[in-house]
Design an enzyme around this catalytic site. Structure first.
Site, mmCIF file in Angstrom:
data_model
loop_
_atom_site.group_PDB
_atom_site.id
_atom_site.type_symbol
_atom_site.label_atom_id
_atom_site.label_comp_id
_atom_site.label_asym_id
_atom_site.label_seq_id
_atom_site.Cartn_x
_atom_site.Cartn_y
_atom_site.Cartn_z
ATOM 1 N N GLY A 151 0.776 -1.239 0.000
ATOM 2 C CA GLY A 151 0.000 0.000 0.000
ATOM 3 C C GLY A 151 0.803 1.281 0.000
ATOM 4 N N SER A 152 2.039 1.247 -0.497
ATOM 5 C CA SER A 152 2.823 2.492 -0.447
ATOM 6 C C SER A 152 2.258 3.556 -1.387
ATOM 7 C CB SER A 152 4.296 2.224 -0.750
ATOM 8 O OG SER A 152 4.499 1.851 -2.084
ATOM 9 N N ASN A 153 1.713 3.151 -2.521
ATOM 10 C CA ASN A 153 1.076 4.145 -3.397
ATOM 11 C C ASN A 153 -0.184 4.711 -2.748
ATOM 12 O OD1 ASN A 153 2.348 4.605 -6.163
ATOM 13 N ND2 ASN A 153 2.545 2.388 -5.915
ATOM 14 N N ARG A 184 -15.531 -14.918 -9.684
ATOM 15 C CA ARG A 184 -15.003 -13.560 -9.850
ATOM 16 C C ARG A 184 -16.168 -12.560 -9.930
ATOM 17 N NH1 ARG A 184 -9.855 -12.191 -11.109
ATOM 18 N NH2 ARG A 184 -9.263 -14.334 -11.557
ATOM 19 N N MET A 221 -4.089 -6.536 -6.948
ATOM 20 C CA MET A 221 -3.583 -7.632 -7.772
ATOM 21 C C MET A 221 -4.693 -8.610 -8.121
ATOM 22 S SD MET A 221 -0.546 -6.581 -7.997
ATOM 23 C CE MET A 221 0.366 -7.938 -8.697
ATOM 24 N N ARG A 222 -5.703 -8.089 -8.782
ATOM 25 C CA ARG A 222 -6.817 -8.969 -9.117
ATOM 26 C C ARG A 222 -7.455 -8.487 -10.405
ATOM 27 N NH1 ARG A 222 -9.268 -13.123 -7.289
ATOM 28 N NH2 ARG A 222 -11.458 -13.224 -7.851
ATOM 29 N N ASN A 231 -5.469 3.337 -12.566
ATOM 30 C CA ASN A 231 -4.519 2.340 -12.045
ATOM 31 C C ASN A 231 -3.105 2.849 -12.258
ATOM 32 O OD1 ASN A 231 -3.606 -0.312 -11.131
ATOM 33 N ND2 ASN A 231 -3.039 -0.698 -13.262
ATOM 34 N N HIS A 256 0.826 1.480 -12.984
ATOM 35 C CA HIS A 256 1.570 0.305 -13.448
ATOM 36 C C HIS A 256 3.057 0.667 -13.471
ATOM 37 C CE1 HIS A 256 2.343 -3.418 -15.540
ATOM 38 N NE2 HIS A 256 3.073 -2.763 -16.425
ATOM 39 N N GLU A 279 6.653 6.588 -8.754
ATOM 40 C CA GLU A 279 5.211 6.305 -8.634
ATOM 41 C C GLU A 279 4.593 7.177 -7.548
ATOM 42 O OE1 GLU A 279 3.984 2.143 -8.478
ATOM 43 O OE2 GLU A 279 5.953 1.546 -9.208
HETATM 44 C C1 GRF Z 1 3.394 -0.795 -7.467
HETATM 45 O O1 GRF Z 1 4.652 -0.952 -8.072
HETATM 46 C C2 GRF Z 1 2.328 -0.561 -8.483
HETATM 47 O O2 GRF Z 1 2.768 0.148 -9.603
HETATM 48 C C3 GRF Z 1 1.945 -1.965 -8.898
HETATM 49 O O3 GRF Z 1 2.027 -2.716 -7.730
HETATM 50 C C4 GRF Z 1 2.936 -2.103 -6.810
HETATM 51 C C5 GRF Z 1 2.165 -1.859 -5.556
HETATM 52 O O4 GRF Z 1 2.991 -1.367 -4.524
HETATM 53 N N1 GRF Z 1 0.658 -1.988 -9.541
HETATM 54 P P1 GRF Z 1 2.322 -0.690 -3.271
HETATM 55 O O5 GRF Z 1 1.363 -1.688 -2.678
HETATM 56 O O6 GRF Z 1 1.624 0.550 -3.725
HETATM 57 O O7 GRF Z 1 3.456 -0.399 -2.337
#
Ligand code: GRF
Length: 223
Positions: free
Chosen positions: A21-23, A74, A99-100, A116, A118, A183
């Site tokens: 969850g860092s983003n 799903r 991640m789904r 999203n 990436h 990011e």
């Molecule tokens: C990030 O690199 C994002 O771009 C990708 O998954 C990673 C998630 O990292 N989709 P975090 O959970 O936000 O730390």
């Protein structure tokens, strides 16, 4: 947040995560600025043990844990996920390490309202292991992309990109760390523009309405 005459109301956003969850944290922190156009209405995870979920809870943010393994299909999971997003009043959805794969039906319900991040310069290196594949391909410039979600994985109108140079001796780990730092700068900036309605989306191309809209933030040569 209370709107005043000079400050438009913040747009509620739901963030979807699966892990660290860092983003998400970078979006939460950015959203605390009084003039940021979005507020985080909820953090939703398909993994109840996601570390990011505990962090969000500790920040006093509403959280929802939906264990996808408890659903028969799903589509069944996505129906409940949609309801959870709606229930928190979100107008937009920001996927941040969610991640789904989503069903086309869920994506359609949030058409042009779900974004999203990436960790590659799309349309190159869709999918997983992006940093290792970028190094194996010998690219000199790597980076990250924020895009609108479409049913096909890692496709959709590109809202912003940050470029990160590949350095001699880079490993997937060292490159990945520099891209992750990019990011954390890119995503809050793009969500801010997106929530403020700064984009026109036409023929699957997203364009900033004002050419002056802080384009320098979308390229980070120092990263
Ligand atoms: C990030 O690199 C994002 O771009 C990708 O998954 C990673 C998630 O990292 N989709 P975090 O959970 O936000 O730390």
């Amino acid at each position: 947040m209370t709107a005043t005459d000079s400050t438009p109301a913040k747009k509620p956003v739901a963030i979807l995560i699966s892990g660290r969850g860092s983003n998400m944290m970078s979006l939460v922190e950015a959203s605390r600025a009084p003039d940021y156009p979005a507020e985080i209405a909820s953090v939703i995870s398909n993994r109840p043990d996601a570390p990011g979920l505990a962090w969000a809870r500790g920040q006093g943010i509403a959280t929802v844990a939906l264990d996808h393994t408890a659903f028969p299909s799903r589509a069944a999971f996505d129906a409940v996920l949609h309801n959870a997003i709606e229930a928190c009043g979100a107008q937009f959805v920001a996927c941040a390490g969610f991640m789904r794969l989503m069903t086309p039906g869920l994506v359609a319900r949030w058409h042009n309202r779900m974004i999203n991040i990436h960790p590659a310069l799309l349309p190159s290196f869709k999918g997983l292991d992006t940093h290792a594949r970028a190094l194996a391909a010998g690219v000199r410039i790597a980076g990250c992309t924020v895009h609108i979600v479409r049913p096909e994985m890692d496709c959709g109108p590109i809202l912003g990109q940050a470029a990160v140079p590949v350095l001699d001796g880079d490993t997937p780990g060292t490159l990945g760390r520099r891209i992750l730092a990019a990011e954390h700068r890119l995503y809050p900036k793009v969500l801010s523009l997106f929530a403020a309605g700064a984009y026109d989306i036409d023929q699957e191309i997203a364009r900033l309405k004002a050419a002056s809209a802080n384009l320098e933030m979308l390229f980070s040569p120092e990263a």
